[in-house]
Scaffold this active site. Structure first.
Site, PDB file in Angstrom:
ATOM      1  N   TYR A 120      21.631 -31.466  -9.741  1.00 25.94           N
ATOM      2  CA  TYR A 120      22.119 -31.845 -11.077  1.00 25.94           C
ATOM      3  C   TYR A 120      22.327 -33.357 -11.164  1.00 25.94           C
ATOM      4  O   TYR A 120      21.887 -34.008 -12.110  1.00 25.94           O
ATOM      5  CB  TYR A 120      23.426 -31.124 -11.391  1.00 25.94           C
ATOM      6  CG  TYR A 120      24.072 -31.566 -12.688  1.00 25.94           C
ATOM      7  CD1 TYR A 120      23.529 -31.201 -13.914  1.00 25.94           C
ATOM      8  CD2 TYR A 120      25.224 -32.356 -12.686  1.00 25.94           C
ATOM      9  CE1 TYR A 120      24.119 -31.605 -15.111  1.00 25.94           C
ATOM     10  CE2 TYR A 120      25.813 -32.764 -13.857  1.00 25.94           C
ATOM     11  CZ  TYR A 120      25.262 -32.386 -15.076  1.00 25.94           C
ATOM     12  OH  TYR A 120      25.844 -32.808 -16.249  1.00 25.94           O
TER      13      TYR A 120
ATOM     14  N   LYS B 283      20.406 -36.118 -13.642  1.00 23.08           N
ATOM     15  CA  LYS B 283      21.118 -36.977 -14.586  1.00 23.08           C
ATOM     16  C   LYS B 283      20.943 -38.454 -14.247  1.00 23.08           C
ATOM     17  O   LYS B 283      20.964 -39.313 -15.132  1.00 23.08           O
ATOM     18  CB  LYS B 283      22.597 -36.590 -14.633  1.00 23.08           C
ATOM     19  CG  LYS B 283      22.864 -35.330 -15.441  1.00 23.08           C
ATOM     20  CD  LYS B 283      22.404 -35.520 -16.880  1.00 23.08           C
ATOM     21  CE  LYS B 283      22.740 -34.361 -17.777  1.00 23.08           C
ATOM     22  NZ  LYS B 283      22.363 -34.606 -19.184  1.00 23.08           N
TER      23      LYS B 283
ATOM     24  N   THR C 227      32.573 -27.709 -22.408  1.00 20.59           N
ATOM     25  CA  THR C 227      31.317 -27.193 -22.939  1.00 20.59           C
ATOM     26  C   THR C 227      30.966 -25.912 -22.195  1.00 20.59           C
ATOM     27  O   THR C 227      31.769 -25.405 -21.408  1.00 20.59           O
ATOM     28  CB  THR C 227      30.168 -28.209 -22.783  1.00 20.59           C
ATOM     29  OG1 THR C 227      29.849 -28.336 -21.395  1.00 20.59           O
ATOM     30  CG2 THR C 227      30.569 -29.583 -23.337  1.00 20.59           C
TER      31      THR C 227
END
Length: 352
Positions: free
Chosen positions: A219, A223, A256
């Site tokens: 991840y 990013k 989120t």
């Protein structure tokens, strides 16, 4: 999220003076690496959506706009008068998002377009559809992401799923929409990164994590690739005369669906995330850096925006810290070339 977990563990074992000293080190590093951007002028720390200028007549595309910060982006932009295209995988969730927006913004100009960023054929299909239906595109917001699925997955194109969804899909989408963007008087591309980049590294020899798959490491790498892409896009736009302002933004740590849809709420990371939830930013707060980059007249290409509180987890809007890895222009250029090769996508070499 990996940054937050490590920060929490560190606080449990370090004394107060060491934590304060570490925070001072982060602050000094931020001052050093963002010096050129600071010379351009930082945004107002208390900038809010209420200060967003009218966006009437402007056209935006937001990937992953059915929930979280993407949804908040779409809602705020329609409220400011913009025409917004929400691009995401699930048509039902897309319709639900449109209905929710229209409940708060009755005259909202918003539409849904289907795309699966992990399937490059659907990305190209979206580019063709929009190329034949939109007169131009003023702002592209590369927002959609997945985070740390426990098992390594592969996309329809054979790419690791986080790399495909978070980075490669947006790389191709930006190339596909470049002609529409160049029809705008002031085109912008805003690409979402993460504070996870400070724990990330770019392994150009194993971008797809075939040698070893560590969920959060993959991840963080995806990013970091997003941030490097945003900065490299600005350099290439300047060199080729595309006229595009490319910015990056990150939300700090916001509430989120990333954890629920990634490692899961029942995982160790999910339990720690739930315990910390009350100290996180809301999705609306997390969307502020993106909305500033997308709409503020004073926002500048090649700049990275985000919260400026402790470890940039939350706090006032400002210029975010760019890690040394993301400032390596040579590696960014190599990543760009590799990305073109593995996706079969080419950006133009000049303004023609």
């Amino acid at each position: 999220m990996i940054d937050v977990l490590r920060i929490k563990n560190a606080r449990a074992t370090r004394s107060g003076w060491r934590s304060r000293l570490g925070a001072l080190g982060v602050l000094m590093t931020g001052l050093i690496v963002t010096g050129s951007a600071l010379a351009q002028g930082s945004p107002k720390p208390d900038w809010s959506v209420a200060e967003m200028p009218s966006q009437k007549g402007r056209i935006f595309l937001v990937t992953g706009g059915t929930s979280g910060m993407g949804f908040e982006d779409a809602k705020a932009l329609t409220a400011a008068g913009a025409q917004v295209v929400i691009a995401a995988r699930n048509a039902q969730r897309g319709q639900e998002a449109i209905e929710r927006i229209k409940q708060e913004v009755p005259n909202a100009q918003v539409q849904f377009e289907s795309v699966d960023l992990s399937d490059l054929s659907t990305v190209r299909a979206l580019g063709k559809r929009l190329g034949s239906t939109l007169p131009r595109l003023d702002v592209l917001i590369n927002n959609a992401a997945i985070m740390a699925p426990p098992q390594r997955g592969t996309s329809a194109d054979g790419l690791e799923m986080q790399f495909a969804t978070n980075y490669a899909g947006h790389f191709v989408l930006t190339a596909e929409l470049l002609p529409l963007l160049r029809k705008s008087d002031s085109p912008r591309v805003v690409t979402l990164s993460s504070i996870a980049v400070h724990r990330g590294s770019m392994n150009l020899d194993d971008l797809q994590s075939t040698q070893a798959y560590v969920p959060f490491a993959a991840y963080a790498q995806s990013k970091l690739a997003c941030l490097m892409f945003a900065l490299e896009l600005q350099r290439r736009s300047d060199a080729a005369g595309w006229g595009i302002q490319s910015m990056a933004a990150h939300p700090g740590v916001a509430v989120t669906e990333l954890v629920a849809r990634g490692p899961g709420l029942d995982s160790e990371q999910g339990r720690q995330w739930s315990a910390m939830r009350n100290n996180m930013q809301t999705a609306a707060q997390g969307a502020v850096p993106t909305l500033y980059a997308a709409t503020a007249p004073e926002a500048r290409g090649g700049t990275y925006y985000g919260p400026t509180g402790e470890q940039e987890i939350r706090g006032p809007l400002g210029i975010a810290t760019v890690p040394a890895a993301a400032k390596d222009a040579a590696t960014a250029a190599r990543l760009w070339t590799i990305s073109e090769e593995i996706t079969g996508t080419r950006f133009p070499s000049s303004a023609r």
